[in-house]
Design a protein around this motif. Structure first.
Motif, PDB file in Angstrom:
ATOM      1  N   GLU A  86       0.827  -1.213   0.000  1.00  0.00           N
ATOM      2  CA  GLU A  86       0.000   0.000   0.000  1.00  0.00           C
ATOM      3  C   GLU A  86       0.869   1.273   0.000  1.00  0.00           C
ATOM      4  O   GLU A  86       0.651   2.175  -0.812  1.00  0.00           O
ATOM      5  N   ALA A  89       2.618   2.399  -3.235  1.00  0.00           N
ATOM      6  CA  ALA A  89       1.830   2.943  -4.350  1.00  0.00           C
ATOM      7  C   ALA A  89       1.089   4.226  -3.966  1.00  0.00           C
ATOM      8  O   ALA A  89       0.187   4.652  -4.686  1.00  0.00           O
ATOM      9  N   LEU A  90       1.461   4.845  -2.859  1.00  0.00           N
ATOM     10  CA  LEU A  90       0.749   6.056  -2.408  1.00  0.00           C
ATOM     11  C   LEU A  90       0.788   7.156  -3.470  1.00  0.00           C
ATOM     12  O   LEU A  90       1.861   7.451  -4.022  1.00  0.00           O
ATOM     13  N   PRO A  91      -0.330   7.803  -3.725  1.00  0.00           N
ATOM     14  CA  PRO A  91      -0.332   8.853  -4.753  1.00  0.00           C
ATOM     15  C   PRO A  91       0.584  10.027  -4.410  1.00  0.00           C
ATOM     16  O   PRO A  91       1.129  10.672  -5.299  1.00  0.00           O
ATOM     17  N   GLU A  92       0.789  10.287  -3.109  1.00  0.00           N
ATOM     18  CA  GLU A  92       1.639  11.433  -2.744  1.00  0.00           C
ATOM     19  C   GLU A  92       3.142  11.128  -2.847  1.00  0.00           C
ATOM     20  O   GLU A  92       3.980  11.982  -2.584  1.00  0.00           O
ATOM     21  N   ASP A  94       6.459  10.281  -5.056  1.00  0.00           N
ATOM     22  CA  ASP A  94       7.042  10.314  -6.403  1.00  0.00           C
ATOM     23  C   ASP A  94       8.058   9.186  -6.537  1.00  0.00           C
ATOM     24  O   ASP A  94       8.248   8.622  -7.604  1.00  0.00           O
ATOM     25  N   ALA A 115       2.698   1.122  -9.998  1.00  0.00           N
ATOM     26  CA  ALA A 115       2.089   2.432  -9.745  1.00  0.00           C
ATOM     27  C   ALA A 115       2.829   3.534 -10.514  1.00  0.00           C
ATOM     28  O   ALA A 115       2.524   4.714 -10.354  1.00  0.00           O
ATOM     29  N   LYS A 117       5.957   4.575 -10.267  1.00  0.00           N
ATOM     30  CA  LYS A 117       6.846   5.431  -9.467  1.00  0.00           C
ATOM     31  C   LYS A 117       8.257   5.467 -10.054  1.00  0.00           C
ATOM     32  O   LYS A 117       8.647   4.624 -10.856  1.00  0.00           O
TER      33      LYS A 117
END
Ligand code: NDP
Length: 286
Positions: A86, A89-92, A94, A115, A117
């Motif tokens: 989890e 793959a956090l959207p915040e 980079d 994701a 990144k």
């Protein structure tokens, strides 16, 4: 500001990564950290860094951590192996540093690739175990794969700018890996019979986690580093000796015109970490 997730934050590479981030708070922001069960060190990192998320694979350890921290509303504690996936793959985020040791690092490394990144790969075991899968995930999600392992990072720095993951870099005939010989370099065959794990971990040039230290002492680490998926399709491993490790990361790019390019440096993992964190900009000082 580049948002960074550090998987394996309690380990040797993880701590070196935090050290680089600490020197450049104007460029990098720590979003999340993750480890297995080192509650004390993770608690210390949470207090120091106040990341938005902290994940522990071991659920009992995660409960212990929550109790130990009491009210720490700025950090959400996550538990279980899937929590590492989890945070990868956090959207915040980079940029994801994949520094969990061994096969345990594969799922979260793949998650970061899927994701899309910028993936800083210390966990070369992922490439050795599942190279084609990882490369395909990087390609199809448009992720960026940057090598942290010192040999791979040195090769990367010597490659031509138009080199691409998974294809033979143009103009390169072979890649030379150097080896210091490690703690057992001058030991006789008889003395090796009595070698202990402590002696194997006492590398003369590098301070590393125990697994990779033992792998370095037995030269198994060179096998991983020069394995075909790990070392790019152009590599044909040929070891050279350099006792000081100054040239450990000096990899010849045997280019077709006969010249050899090398990357030289002191044996300090913060160098490849800073290089990959900043890439394609210039490395920040460490
Ligand atoms: P360490 O042993 O120092 O640290 C390992 C890290 O992985 C710790 O954060 C540990 O957490 C975590 N971890 C272990 N098992 C699990 C698990 N089952 N689930 C989740 N997390 C887990 O290793 P290193 O930092 O030395 O190595 C990390 C990676 O980097 C390896 O793949 C290694 O090959 C590579 N590497 C290391 C170099 C170095 O200089 N150290 C150089 C080049 C590559 P916890 O503390 O909670 O157990």
């Amino acid at each position: 500001m580049i948002g960074v997730v550090v998987l394996g934050s309690t380990g040797s590479v993880g701590e070196n990564t935090l050290d680089v981030l600490a020197r450049h708070p104007d460029r990098f922001r720590l979003v999340a950290i993750g480890a297995n069960r080192n509650v004390a060190k993770l608690a210390e990192q949470i207090r120091r860094w106040r990341p938005a998320y902290a994940a522990l694979a071991d659920e009992t350890a995660a409960r212990e951590l929550t109790e130990m921290l009491g009210a720490a509303p700025q950090t959400r504690i996550l538990a279980g192996e899937s929590s590492l996936v989890e945070i990868a793959a956090l959207p915040e985020a980079d940029c994801v540093m994949a520094a969990i040791v061994g096969g345990a690092g594969l799922r979260s490394t793949l998650a970061a690739a899927r994701a899309g990144k910028r993936l800083l790969l210390a966990n070369k075991e992922s490439l050795v175990m599942a190279g084609p899968l990882l490369i395909e995930a990087v390609r199809s999600a448009g992720a960026v794969l940057l090598p942290i392992d010192s040999e791979h990072n040195a090769i990367f720095q010597c490659l031509p700018p138009n080199a691409r993951v998974g294809s033979a870099p143009p103009g390169v005939r072979r890649v030379l890996l150097t080896a210091s010989g490690g703690p057992f370099r001058d030991w006789t065959r008889e003395a090796l019979e009595t070698a202990t794990p402590e002696a194997a971990c006492a590398h003369p040039n590098w301070v590393m986690g125990r697994k990779i230290s033992v792998d370095s002492a037995t030269l198994m680490n060179k096998v991983s580093s020069s394995s075909r998926p790990a070392c790019s399709s152009a590599a044909s491993g040929a070891d050279r000796s350099c006792r000081s490790s100054a040239e450990h990361r000096a990899l010849g790019r045997g280019v077709l015109d006969g010249s050899v390019l090398a990357q030289l440096g002191s044996p300090d993992m913060r160098t490849p970490i800073a290089h990959a964190l900043a890439w394609p900009s210039e490395s920040p000082p460490v």
